[in-house]
Each structure stands twice: as structure tokens, then as C-alpha cells.
Scaffold this active site. Structure first.
Site, PDB file in Angstrom:
ATOM      1  N   ARG A  38      31.418  -4.192 -22.190  1.00 50.87           N
ATOM      2  CA  ARG A  38      29.881  -4.154 -22.256  1.00 50.87           C
ATOM      3  C   ARG A  38      29.436  -5.021 -20.941  1.00 50.87           C
ATOM      4  O   ARG A  38      28.585  -4.551 -20.331  1.00 50.87           O
ATOM      5  CB  ARG A  38      29.490  -4.921 -23.427  1.00 50.87           C
ATOM      6  CG  ARG A  38      29.270  -4.136 -24.717  1.00 50.87           C
ATOM      7  CD  ARG A  38      30.226  -3.149 -24.845  1.00 50.87           C
ATOM      8  NE  ARG A  38      30.099  -2.509 -26.228  1.00 50.87           N
ATOM      9  CZ  ARG A  38      30.689  -3.020 -27.320  1.00 50.87           C
ATOM     10  NH1 ARG A  38      31.265  -4.065 -27.575  1.00 50.87           N
ATOM     11  NH2 ARG A  38      30.540  -2.307 -28.436  1.00 50.87           N
ATOM     12  N   ASP A  67      35.248   0.260 -23.744  1.00 56.96           N
ATOM     13  CA  ASP A  67      34.063   0.736 -24.838  1.00 56.96           C
ATOM     14  C   ASP A  67      33.369   1.783 -24.403  1.00 56.96           C
ATOM     15  O   ASP A  67      33.457   2.377 -23.220  1.00 56.96           O
ATOM     16  CB  ASP A  67      33.516  -0.812 -25.043  1.00 56.96           C
ATOM     17  CG  ASP A  67      33.185  -0.621 -26.676  1.00 56.96           C
ATOM     18  OD1 ASP A  67      32.425   0.069 -26.989  1.00 56.96           O
ATOM     19  OD2 ASP A  67      33.681  -1.565 -27.281  1.00 56.96           O
ATOM     20  N   HIS A 138      34.235   4.398 -29.744  1.00 55.80           N
ATOM     21  CA  HIS A 138      33.909   3.632 -28.679  1.00 55.80           C
ATOM     22  C   HIS A 138      34.273   4.348 -27.383  1.00 55.80           C
ATOM     23  O   HIS A 138      34.778   3.558 -26.522  1.00 55.80           O
ATOM     24  CB  HIS A 138      34.280   2.074 -28.776  1.00 55.80           C
ATOM     25  CG  HIS A 138      33.482   1.385 -29.969  1.00 55.80           C
ATOM     26  ND1 HIS A 138      32.210   0.847 -29.882  1.00 55.80           N
ATOM     27  CD2 HIS A 138      34.264   1.009 -31.067  1.00 55.80           C
ATOM     28  CE1 HIS A 138      32.085   0.439 -30.712  1.00 55.80           C
ATOM     29  NE2 HIS A 138      32.945   0.254 -31.794  1.00 55.80           N
ATOM     30  N   GLU A 207      35.299   1.271 -35.943  1.00 53.37           N
ATOM     31  CA  GLU A 207      33.828   1.909 -36.022  1.00 53.37           C
ATOM     32  C   GLU A 207      33.908   3.274 -35.372  1.00 53.37           C
ATOM     33  O   GLU A 207      32.751   3.812 -34.963  1.00 53.37           O
ATOM     34  CB  GLU A 207      32.905   1.191 -35.387  1.00 53.37           C
ATOM     35  CG  GLU A 207      32.841  -0.233 -35.967  1.00 53.37           C
ATOM     36  CD  GLU A 207      31.871  -1.260 -35.055  1.00 53.37           C
ATOM     37  OE1 GLU A 207      31.002  -1.918 -35.644  1.00 53.37           O
ATOM     38  OE2 GLU A 207      31.617  -1.067 -33.761  1.00 53.37           O
ATOM     39  N   GLU A 351      27.267  -7.796 -25.487  1.00 51.07           N
ATOM     40  CA  GLU A 351      26.155  -6.983 -25.230  1.00 51.07           C
ATOM     41  C   GLU A 351      25.056  -7.589 -24.426  1.00 51.07           C
ATOM     42  O   GLU A 351      24.523  -7.403 -23.487  1.00 51.07           O
ATOM     43  CB  GLU A 351      25.626  -6.204 -26.342  1.00 51.07           C
ATOM     44  CG  GLU A 351      26.428  -5.289 -27.069  1.00 51.07           C
ATOM     45  CD  GLU A 351      27.390  -5.479 -27.859  1.00 51.07           C
ATOM     46  OE1 GLU A 351      27.980  -6.419 -27.923  1.00 51.07           O
ATOM     47  OE2 GLU A 351      27.805  -4.656 -28.855  1.00 51.07           O
TER      48      GLU A 351
HETATM   49  C1  ACM Z   1      34.315  -5.100 -34.183  1.00 53.74           C
HETATM   50  O1  ACM Z   1      33.474  -6.023 -34.206  1.00 53.74           O
HETATM   51  N1  ACM Z   1      33.844  -3.819 -33.935  1.00 53.74           N
HETATM   52  C2  ACM Z   1      35.665  -5.093 -34.122  1.00 53.74           C
END
Ligand code: ACM
Length: 446
Positions: A38, A67, A138, A207, A351
Site C-alpha cells: 500500500r 497487494d 488482492h 479476503e 493504507e
Molecule cells: C488481513 O488483515 N487481511 C490479513
């Protein structure tokens, strides 16, 4: 001692912070994860970070190299990963609905030569670097460079993804599950293994949204051909292929606890459990080594108080006192988990940490409390820690660390007018229960 947990390397003459870091450490893995995807941080800043970690007795630095928002690792076979993936035209300013774009281009990447140097630098200070390439989610930075690895055909992906993501959050884009994509990812990991010499390699697994896989006829055809029940099993299949490839090279993988959804992709993987205790417990019962990094206690991007003056407040409140109260293995922990936990990790997602000073603000002095717990076990005795605190803060001052003052951010550490999304602890716990429901009901053959 497990092969992956090489004995603490001789850290030479590392100066230790004035904290309680004496005797034999309680945990073999005392880790910090830094997200350089990020926010790119140049090598000299990483060296300084390594120095600070070493002073806290930390012995693992997980480097989150890729990412949606950026790809930082030079891959000779696939140069567009850094040519395209290293740059985005702007970044999200703030969090949530009210966020905007800052209009400021952001870029950076590391050559393999530079990273080899960083590995040596860290090793000389007793720190192992565990590199992480995050798949199959990601993945927007990959898809900006090589749309053929996305879902729905290269032309459609190229239209959807024109550059690494300028937004933050969880996106629907994922890699497709073609053999050619597996081969591409394996080739990337081959180069990663040439640079990072430790046994463990991070494959991410967190995710990954299943929407595109569900809606794509070709993915559904592959799922059926492979005899898989659903998209969770497909994810496990994908991660299992990568883990198998790495195993053939003598490496083991570490992945986030989503890795265990569907089926167990790699019996010898290390599970990094970040969504409460559920993934940790399942991982332990399946025989995995486990690193505990529950977000409520170890996510250093989370806000440090309820004060609206906290810069871009995200996550639940994680004050210094809360970190000190972290009990990694509470009485409710199973015997299996007690046996399988190899350590703790604090995760630093960046971020909203776009400068060295903002990184300092998020990490310190919370790392001081975390370091003592990783060394001695937790929770800390606050009264005792509070006695060491003034000396520790003075030491941070001497090191030029722009830490968060105990009474809140100084004016220049605030981000007035930049919106955040503060979360309530009870709401987050309820969300974690929902997110980990499939892990709780997973069958385990003991
Ligand atoms: C995470 O916080 N997505 C591992």
C-alpha cells in the site's frame, strides 16, 4: 525445534530498548508484518525499521510485497509486474463513503539485489524476513500488468483494471484458476525463493472474494472438472498447488487463516490467525503451527483512542493499555492450541500511513508492549510496564522515533478533515464470528 524456527540468529551487538526483554523468550516467533504494497518505503527506511525491531527483540519481519494497490518485487520473467504494478496515479484519502482521492501518484519497487541486501542486513540483526506474495485475491496490481490472469478473459479484465487500485478495501478481482495462472504464480515464487533464503514463504490467501469465480462459466467448468464442491475448495486447490510447488523446493508456506476454508491446502503450513481465535484453534487441531495476530490486539493501523483527533481513525480502539492487556493464550485456549502456537505477530497495514512519521506514530510505543508480551507472555502487569514507560519513551526520543504521545496526537500528527471509519468492538467481534463461521464448523479428523 522445528526446522522452520531456526534458532535465534546471533544478533551481534544490537542495542536493546529499555524494556523487559531478558532471559529466554516465551515465543520463538516474535513477528511484525509491514505492508510495503500500500505504501512503498525505501530500503534505508526499512533498514531503520529493522534496527528498531531488533531493539525490541523482534525476530521475524513479514514483508507484504504485493497487494491490489502495488507490486514491489522485481520479477525478471514478468517485468510488467513492476513496470505497471509499481505505480498508481492517486491514493484514497481517508476511509469509507466520505473518502476522496488525493491526486498524488505513488510508486516504488525493490530490485532483487536490494532485497538480498535487506535480507543480509536483517539477518545480521537477528531478524528473518518472510516475504509475502498475496494470492489469489488482492490481485489488482497483477491484473493491471497481466490481465490474462484475471477472470473473464484478458480484454474484459483490462477494461476493468487499468492500474493498481487507487482505492482501499476489499475488491472482487481475483486471479483465475487456469493451469497457466498456476504456472505464472509458481514462476514468481521461484524468483522469490532465490532472493529470500528462509524456509517460510507467505502466500496470502486472505479476503479472496468468490463473486467472480461464481459468476464465470469457465471457472465453474474447472471447478467441476477438478471434482471440487465449491469456491472455498477451489481456493484451497489453488493455494495447495502453490504450496506443493514450494514444498518441492524445500519451502513451507505461511498463510492467513482464510487458507483453511474449504479444505486444508498444505498440512505443514503455518497459519497466521488474524480473525479471532477460530482459525488458530482449527489450525492447531489440524496440526499446523500457528502464529497469533488477532486484529483486536495486534493491528497497529487501528486507532489508538476514541479521540476524534486520532488521524484517520479506523478499526477498533487499540490503545497502548489494550496491547498490554493482550493475553495470547487465555484460559479458554485448547491444549492443541497451546501446543501449536509458535508465536505472535503485530501487523502494520499502511493504507493511511503514508510517511515514515505516520508509520512511527502507529507502531510506537505500542510495539514496546507487544514486544514484552512476545518475549515474556501476556498480559503485562500494567503498573510494572508503566514504570518502564518513561525510560522507553526517552529512548524512542533518542532514536528519533515520532511516536504517539501518551496524551494523544500532536497537532502535526492529526489529519483534520480526513474521514475515517471507527469501528465498535462488539460489532467487530460479531463480524468476525460471521466471517469465521465456516472454520468453526469445519470437520477435523483428529
Ligand atoms: C488481513 O488483515 N487481511 C490479513
Amino acid at each position: 525445534m522445528k526446522p522452520g524456527m531456526s534458532r535465534d540468529m546471533n544478533p551481534g551487538a544490537v542495542e536493546r530498548a529499555p524494556l523487559a526483554l531478558d532471559g529466554e523468550p516465551r515465543f520463538a516467533w516474535r513477528g511484525v508484518m509491514l505492508d510495503v504494497a500500500r505504501r512503498f518505503r525505501p530500503i534505508p527506511e526499512l533498514e531503520r525499521f529493522v534496527d528498531l525491531l531488533a531493539a525490541h527483540g523482534v525476530n521475524v519481519l513479514q514483508l507484504h510485497l504485493t497487494d491490489d494497490q502495488g507490486w514491489r518485487f522485481e520479477v525478471r520473467a514478468y517485468p510488467r509486474l513492476t513496470e505497471i504494478g509499481r505505480h498508481r496515479s492517486a491514493s484514497q484519502l481517508g476511509h469509507g463513503q466520505a473518502s476522496t482521492l488525493d491526486g498524488v501518484p505513488h510508486e516504488g519497487w525493490y530490485t532483487q539485489h536490494e532485497l538480498r541486501g535487506l535480507v543480509r542486513y536483517a539477518a545480521a540483526r537477528g531478524i528473518r524476513i518472510v516475504p509475502e506474495i498475496d494470492v489469489p485475491g488482492h490481485a489488482r496490481a497483477i491484473l493491471a500488468a497481466y490481465p490474462e490472469y484475471g477472470v473473464g478473459g484478458a480484454a474484459a479484465v483490462a477494461e476493468r483494471v487499468t492500474e493498481p487500485w487507487t482505492r482501499f478495501g476489499i475488491d472482487d478481482e481475483v486471479l483465475n484458476v487456469e493451469e497457466s495462472t498456476v504456472a505464472f504464480v509458481c514462476a514468481v515464487f521461484d524468483e522469490l525463493c532465490e532472493v529470500f533464503d528462509g524456509e517460510l514463504v507467505g502466500i496470502g490467501g486472505d479476503e479472496a472474494q468468490k463473486t467472480r469465480w461464481r459468476g464465470d462459466p469457465r471457472t465453474q467448468q474447472l471447478l467441476v472438472e477438478r471434482g471440487l464442491a465449491d469456491e472455498e475448495e477451489l481456493q484451497a486447490w489453488f493455494l495447495g498447488r502453490i504450496a506443493g510447488h514450494l514444498a518441492a523446493r524445500g519451502r513451507r508456506v505461511i498463510g492467513w487463516d482464510e487458507m483453511l476454508e474449504g479444505r486444508d491446502p498444505a498440512p505443514d503450513a503455518v497459519v497466521a490467525s488474524w480473525r479471532g481465535p477460530v482459525g488458530a484453534e482449527l489450525g492447531a487441531r489440524l496440526g499446523h503451527e500457528v502464529v497469533l495476530c488477532p486484529d483486536l490486539w495486534t493491528y497497529f493501523d487501528y486507532r489508538q483512542s476514541d479521540d476524534p483527533a486520532e488521524p484517520i481513525p479506523v478499526g477498533t480502539v487499540l490503545a497502548l493499555e489494550d496491547v498490554a492487556a493482550f493475553d495470547p493464550l487465555p484460559a479458554s485456549s485448547s491444549t492443541a492450541l497451546r501446543k501449536r502456537v509458535i508465536g505472535l505477530q503485530a501487523n502494520v497495514w499502511t493504507e493511511h500511513l503514508d510517511t515514515r512519521d505516520r508509520l512511527d506514530y502507529a507502531v510506537f510505543p505500542r510495539l514496546g508492549a507487544f514486544a514484552e508480551i512476545a518475549w515474556n507472555g501476556g498480559p503485562l502487569d500494567w503498573a510494572s510496564f508503566a514504570e518502564r514507560l518513561p525510560g522507553y519513551l526517552a529512548w524512542l526520543d533518542e532514536q528519533g522515533v515520532d511516536y504517539r504521545p501518551l496524551d494523544g496526537p500532536r497537532a502535526e500528527q492529526q489529519r483534520p478533515g480526513v474521514p475515517g471509519v471507527p469501528r465498535d468492538r462488539a460489532a467487530r467481534i460479531a463480524e468476525l464470528e460471521r466471517l469465521t463461521a465456516s472454520l468453526r464448523s469445519a470437520p477435523v479428523v483428529e
